[in-house]
Each structure stands twice: as structure tokens, then as C-alpha cells.
Design a protein around this motif. Structure first.
Motif, short mmCIF file in Angstrom:
data_model
loop_
_atom_site.label_atom_id
_atom_site.label_comp_id
_atom_site.label_asym_id
_atom_site.label_seq_id
_atom_site.Cartn_x
_atom_site.Cartn_y
_atom_site.Cartn_z
N GLN A 55 40.81 26.14 -24.97
CA GLN A 55 40.87 27.50 -24.57
C GLN A 55 39.68 28.06 -24.07
OE1 GLN A 55 41.70 30.58 -27.64
NE2 GLN A 55 42.64 31.82 -26.22
N PHE A 56 38.70 28.04 -24.97
CA PHE A 56 37.54 28.83 -24.62
C PHE A 56 36.90 28.00 -23.28
CE2 PHE A 56 32.63 28.37 -24.97
CZ PHE A 56 32.41 29.66 -24.77
N MET A 57 36.71 26.83 -23.17
CA MET A 57 36.49 26.18 -22.01
C MET A 57 37.01 26.79 -20.43
SD MET A 57 36.14 22.36 -23.36
CE MET A 57 35.54 21.51 -21.82
N GLY A 58 38.44 26.78 -20.79
CA GLY A 58 39.34 27.41 -19.92
C GLY A 58 38.92 28.96 -19.26
N VAL A 59 38.75 29.62 -20.32
CA VAL A 59 38.46 30.97 -20.03
C VAL A 59 36.96 31.20 -19.48
CG1 VAL A 59 37.77 33.30 -21.20
CG2 VAL A 59 39.82 32.00 -21.89
N CYS A 60 35.80 30.11 -19.93
CA CYS A 60 34.51 30.11 -19.30
C CYS A 60 34.98 29.88 -17.50
CB CYS A 60 33.92 29.15 -20.07
SG CYS A 60 32.98 29.72 -21.25
N SER A 61 35.56 29.00 -17.46
CA SER A 61 36.03 28.54 -16.11
C SER A 61 36.42 29.72 -15.23
CB SER A 61 36.95 27.37 -16.09
OG SER A 61 36.39 26.18 -16.46
N GLU A 62 37.51 30.43 -15.77
CA GLU A 62 38.09 31.40 -15.12
C GLU A 62 37.13 32.70 -14.84
OE1 GLU A 62 41.35 32.65 -17.80
OE2 GLU A 62 42.52 30.90 -17.24
N ARG A 63 36.10 32.85 -15.59
CA ARG A 63 35.30 34.11 -15.93
C ARG A 63 34.05 33.67 -14.98
NH1 ARG A 63 36.38 37.53 -20.06
NH2 ARG A 63 38.75 37.32 -20.29
N GLY A 64 33.79 32.16 -14.55
CA GLY A 64 32.62 31.98 -13.95
C GLY A 64 31.30 31.83 -14.83
N VAL A 65 31.82 31.53 -15.80
CA VAL A 65 30.55 31.23 -17.06
C VAL A 65 30.19 29.84 -17.05
CG1 VAL A 65 29.81 31.68 -19.40
CG2 VAL A 65 31.20 33.24 -18.38
N PHE A 70 24.62 19.26 -23.91
CA PHE A 70 23.54 18.48 -24.28
C PHE A 70 23.70 17.84 -25.56
CE2 PHE A 70 22.36 21.48 -21.22
CZ PHE A 70 21.46 20.73 -20.17
N SER A 71 23.05 16.73 -25.94
CA SER A 71 22.92 16.04 -27.23
C SER A 71 21.88 17.16 -28.05
CB SER A 71 22.45 14.93 -27.41
OG SER A 71 21.22 14.68 -26.82
N PRO A 72 21.98 17.07 -29.27
CA PRO A 72 20.99 17.87 -29.98
C PRO A 72 19.51 17.63 -29.77
CG PRO A 72 22.61 17.36 -31.40
CD PRO A 72 22.91 16.53 -30.16
N GLN A 73 19.39 16.35 -29.12
CA GLN A 73 18.09 15.93 -28.83
C GLN A 73 17.70 16.53 -27.33
OE1 GLN A 73 20.44 13.50 -30.10
NE2 GLN A 73 19.50 13.93 -31.99
N GLY A 74 18.70 16.91 -26.57
CA GLY A 74 18.32 17.45 -25.16
C GLY A 74 18.70 16.52 -24.11
N ARG A 75 19.54 15.51 -24.34
CA ARG A 75 19.98 14.81 -23.14
C ARG A 75 21.19 15.17 -22.65
NH1 ARG A 75 23.42 10.47 -22.95
NH2 ARG A 75 23.64 10.45 -25.15
N PHE A 76 21.36 15.63 -21.32
CA PHE A 76 22.30 16.17 -20.60
C PHE A 76 23.60 15.24 -20.85
CE2 PHE A 76 25.24 16.54 -16.82
CZ PHE A 76 25.69 17.83 -17.02
N LEU A 77 24.79 15.86 -20.81
CA LEU A 77 26.03 15.23 -21.35
C LEU A 77 27.20 15.43 -20.39
CD1 LEU A 77 26.32 15.53 -25.10
CD2 LEU A 77 25.53 13.71 -24.13
N ALA A 78 27.25 16.59 -20.07
CA ALA A 78 28.59 16.95 -19.14
C ALA A 78 28.38 18.56 -19.04
CB ALA A 78 29.87 16.81 -19.70
N ARG A 79 29.18 19.06 -17.75
CA ARG A 79 29.30 20.24 -17.24
C ARG A 79 30.92 20.60 -17.55
NH1 ARG A 79 28.05 23.92 -13.56
NH2 ARG A 79 28.49 22.75 -11.96
N SER A 80 31.22 21.67 -17.79
CA SER A 80 32.80 22.03 -17.79
C SER A 80 33.10 22.82 -16.52
CB SER A 80 33.09 22.95 -19.00
OG SER A 80 34.52 23.71 -18.75
N TYR A 81 34.05 22.13 -15.74
CA TYR A 81 34.45 22.75 -14.28
C TYR A 81 35.91 23.23 -14.45
CZ TYR A 81 30.61 21.12 -11.56
OH TYR A 81 29.49 20.86 -10.78
N GLY A 82 35.87 24.28 -13.90
CA GLY A 82 37.30 24.81 -13.52
C GLY A 82 37.79 24.77 -12.25
#
Length: 343
Positions: A55-65, A70-82
Motif C-alpha cells: 500500500q505504501f509503495m503504491g501511494v509513493c508511485s501515485e504521489r511521484g515519491v 539498498f542493502s544495509p551495506q549500501g548495495r543498490f537493490l531495486a527501485r519502486s515504479y508505478g
């Protein structure tokens, strides 16, 4: 001009993000540890494994946030897209032009011109400000070679040769990068670019903030309606945001490299802020990473005059402005793409 909102960084390893009304809420084992109004945020960077509620990811997509993990060590994992931003006609035009060799070569040359020009500016600045503390002649020679690289870019007639010029220019630039580091040379000596994983402290910082910058560039491209996966200089590859990598090239020296060098020279970080693993990988520890991101956020809010628009903007808006200019060029509203040439 668009206004820069806040960026939220989540560093608590086992934090989980949810939505409560209009607030972002971070929870650990069900207990709330913090909340902040969503409308105040530009982007969210999660250095945590549990992630966020759908739900939170969906609202971020709708609001353009923008929401990146990232992993706790700083390695990029993914981005959420709407849903895709912008209109389909812009993206169709982008795909058509990207398949035209001459057009793609022209834009790639602009990206690379910006990268080499800005790399040279970074070197010239350190000679100007600290000429008596460094091997100034070596830095000047590197700068002169970058001038020749700029001329070669202008004369280049094919993509393969352009990539060769890019590789040579990067080698020249990084060969004197260590001269910009003015304190604690033993702890922060730079002998060359390495990654996946980084094996020294300087490369650990560069890799982390290059990942942050490419995420900002991808969000900016998505925000103006372009497809961040459709590359021009970087070839298309499933799952890789190739156009974001393209756009990042001209911005690396002035946004990330200068930031990393300044953070070292101003004692924002020290040797104790890093962890060295048995595998040879070097990572930022929690305290150092938090201080760096605080400094990064402050730097993003500094005002600069955009060299093409001649308008004052927050430094953090540079990726957005460049994405907007690229979209205007794709649309045919500009005769050429104006690279970000810092002065």
C-alpha cells in the motif's frame, strides 16, 4: 521551477515502512520508531531488508515519491515504479530516435563532452585552490590531455570510438584523482577505480553515491516522461536503467566526486567509519554513512546558477533540469541537448 523537497533515509536495518493516513511510519517488530508527512518528501532511500508495505509503495508511485531500496551495506537493490509518467507520443519518439545511429551518437557526444569538461574543471579547481600542496604539474598535464579528449569527441564518427575516448579520459582523470585528497592520505589513498565490490575507502564512497545519483537520474527521467531503460551511450540491457547511466555521466565529477573529496578533506568521515571484510571489500559503517547522507542532503540544497538556463536552482534539481532539457530535445523543442557544463 520545481521545488526540491526532502529526502528520507532509513538506516535502521530491520525497519519496515507503512502508511498511516498521510504519514510515512517506520516500524521495528511492530513498534513505531518514527513518522513523517509524505507530502514533504521528494524521495525515500531504504537501507533495510524488510522493505515497505505494498500500500505504501503504491501511494509513493501515485504521489511521484521516488522509493529506492539498498542493502544495509549500501548495495543498490531495486527501485519502486508505478504507472509510467508522461504521454506515449514522447516515448515513441524517444524509441525512434534512439534507433537512429546519427542522433544517438550526437547525444552521446554531448553526454561525454559534459563528463570530460566537468572532470577537467574539477582538476583545474584543485590546482587553483591547492596548487602548492599537490603535484600541480601532473594535474595540469592530465587537464591538457582532457582538452585533447574533448577535441577527439567532437571529431568522433562512431559509437565504438567514442567509448574508447571515454575510457581513455576516465583513466587520465582517475590517474590524478588522489591529488585532490589533502588529508589522511594513508587511510584515503586512491590508486584507481574499482567496484563490485570496492576495495578501498574512497571507492566505497564513490560507488555508493554513484548508485544514489543514478537513482535520482532515473527518477528525473521518469518524471519528465522518458524511459530510463532506453539507453543512448549505454547499450540496452534487461533490468539496467541505461539512459539514467547516460545522464549521470556528465554529473558525476561535479555532484559526486567533489562531494566525496570534500567529505574527506573536511573530516566528515575518518578511517574508523569503514569496515574491511576478509574478502577485501570495504564498506561504510552505520555512523559514517549517516553523516555522509546528512552532508549529501545539505549539499543538494545549495543554490547554484544553472549554466544553460542562467537561473538559480537547488543543486539537487540538476538531474531533473537535465532530464527536462533532454525531453525537450527529443520532442523537438530544442535544437540540441545542452550538456551540464559547470563553470
Amino acid at each position: 521551477m520545481r521545488r526540491l523537497r526532502n529526502t528520507l533515509y532509513i538506516f535502521t536495518e530491520n525497519a519496515y515502512l507503512t502508511l498511516d493516513g498521510e504519514n510515512v511510519v517506520a516500524r521495528v517488530s511492530g513498534d513505531e520508531i518514527g513518522r513523517i508527512p509524505l507530502h514533504t518528501l521528494e524521495s525515500i532511500f531504504c537501507f533495510t531488508y524488510p522493505g515497505a508495505s505494498p500500500q505504501f509503495m503504491g501511494v509513493c508511485s501515485e504521489r511521484g515519491v521516488s522509493l529506492a531500496f539498498f542493502s544495509p551495506q549500501g548495495r543498490f537493490l531495486a527501485r519502486s515504479y508505478g504507472k509510467c509518467q508522461g504521454n506515449i507520443h514522447l516515448r515513441r519518439q524517444q524509441y525512434r530516435l534512439a534507433d537512429e545511429e546519427a542522433w544517438s551518437l550526437g547525444v552521446a557526444k554531448r553526454f561525454l563532452t559534459g563528463k570530460v569538461y566537468n572532470s577537467r574543471w574539477v582538476l583545474e579547481r584543485v590546482v587553483r585552490d591547492h596548487g602548492l600542496r599537490i603535484e600541480a604539474d601532473a594535474v595540469r598535464r592530465a587537464s591538457e590531455r582532457l582538452v585533447r579528449a574533448l577535441a577527439a569527441i567532437g571529431e568522433c564518427g562512431d559509437a565504438a570510438s567514442l567509448r574508447g575516448i571515454e575510457g581513455d579520459a576516465a583513466s587520465i582523470y582517475f590517474s590524478v584523482f588522489d591529488e585532490m585528497i589533502l588529508r589522511d592520505k594513508e587511510s584515503f589513498r586512491f590508486v584507481g577505480r574499482n567496484r563490485r565490490p570496492p576495495t578501498d575507502r574512497v571507492n566505497a564512497m564513490l560507488s555508493l553515491f554513484y548508485s544514489v545519483l543514478v537513482t535520482d537520474c532515473a527518477s528525473a527521467l521518469e518524471g519528465v516522461g522518458l524511459d530510463p531503460y532506453c539507453g543512448i551511450m549505454h547499450v540496452d540491457r534487461p533490468g539496467r536503467e541505461s539512459l539514467a547511466l547516460d545522464l549521470m555521466e556528465e554529473l558525476r565529477p561535479v555532484l559526486v566526486d567533489r562531494f566525496v573529496v570534500t567529505s574527506i578533506n573536511n573530516r566528515v568521515v575518518s578511517r574508523k567509519d569503514f569496515v574491511e571484510l576478509e574478502t577485501g571489500e570495504v564498506r561504510l559503517a552505520d555512523a559514517g554513512r549517516k553523516r555522509l547522507f546528512e552532508a549529501w542532503q545539505e549539499r543538494k540544497r545549495e543554490q547554484i546558477t544553472h549554466p544553460y538556463l542562467k537561473e538559480k536552482i537547488d543543486r539537487g534539481l540538476v538531474p531533473h533540469v537535465q532530464a527536462l532539457l533532454l525531453a525537450q530535445y527529443v520532442r523537438g523543442d530544442l535544437d540540441d541537448y545542452p550538456a551540464f557544463l559547470w563553470k
